[in-house]
Design an enzyme around this catalytic site. Sequence first.
Site: not given
Length: 351
Positions: A46, A129, A147
């Site tokens: 990520e 996020y 996202d």
Amino acid sequence: MHMPTTSPHILTDKLLAWFAGAGRSDLAWRDAPCGERDPYRVWLAEIMLQQTTCAAVIPYFNHFTTQWPDVKALAGADTDDVMRAWAGLGYYARARNLVKCAQAVADERQGVFPIYEQDLLTLPGIGPYTAAAITAIAHQGPAVPVDGNVIRVLTRLYAIEDVMPANKDVVGGYGAKMLPQGRSGDFAEALMDLGATVCKPKNPNCAACPWEGDCHAHAQGHATAYPVKAPKKEKPTRKGWAFWVERADGHVLLERRPDKGLLGGMTGFPTTHWQVDAIDAEQAVAGQPFEGAWQVLDETVLHTFTHFHLELGVIKVAVEAAPPKGLWCAAHDVDNQALPSVMKKISALFS
Ligand code: SF4
């Protein structure tokens, strides 16, 4: 905005059934759609995927997980080695925070990534996020990582007219209503995969979508009108000069850039400041800590960062005795150094 008549849970069931058969299994950080995920690999993937495509990330991810197979190994790594391994991936603050975060997890949390978003947010380099992605994908905890793919898919499904990404919390709210008990990670990955492979930005393949009969944007015949985006701002152009400083023995001057700022901590050629107002070559040379015969090359190096375009003129300087301090590298070996992309463009002019 129009609500679909189908209930959120039926939509989720359709999505998960699609995911089980059509989800991506060719990503280095997952073996198959559905299944357990290693928090270290989820976190690493990520961080690498921020502002970067899957195709660009995969070789780096493979290299990192071979070199540093778990969070304790990465915590013990030399930061310079990590920066070298990261070279070319861009946004270098991510690499510096990577080591700091690995050290915090290894030293303060016995090598275990926290489960909850609020705890993850206390770690270096982890924003909302990434925290949501780790909670959902690594721990199946109740979180919706929003996202670009998730924004596109859900704004189309629900015909959400709020401007994105400024209002992505609205999308997160819709996602939260659809969350399946104990399968938040599958749900997040399914949304991402649907966005990446079916609900594409320009040509959504609605015929292959599990929500073809439920999607409001599709029913309107305007799938690509979503997400609604603010008009793009023009990127400014900054200008500067880079120096190829060469000694008589064929060695070239490199420098380590300051830790803070763009390309922080990376190796590169000396440059002037990059600014909107151009300075001429004479002014550029006058401000440098080296002297010698110099010549302006005909070529200009062009590079685009997130917030600006860069135009770099290049000046070759032949220094004499008593060279300045710095990292001297044999000219034929410059290409083997871990240089960021803009610096590689400069070195390509001399190879
Ligand atoms: Fe996207 Fe089309 Fe599916 Fe709607 S039906 S979510 S626009 S692919």
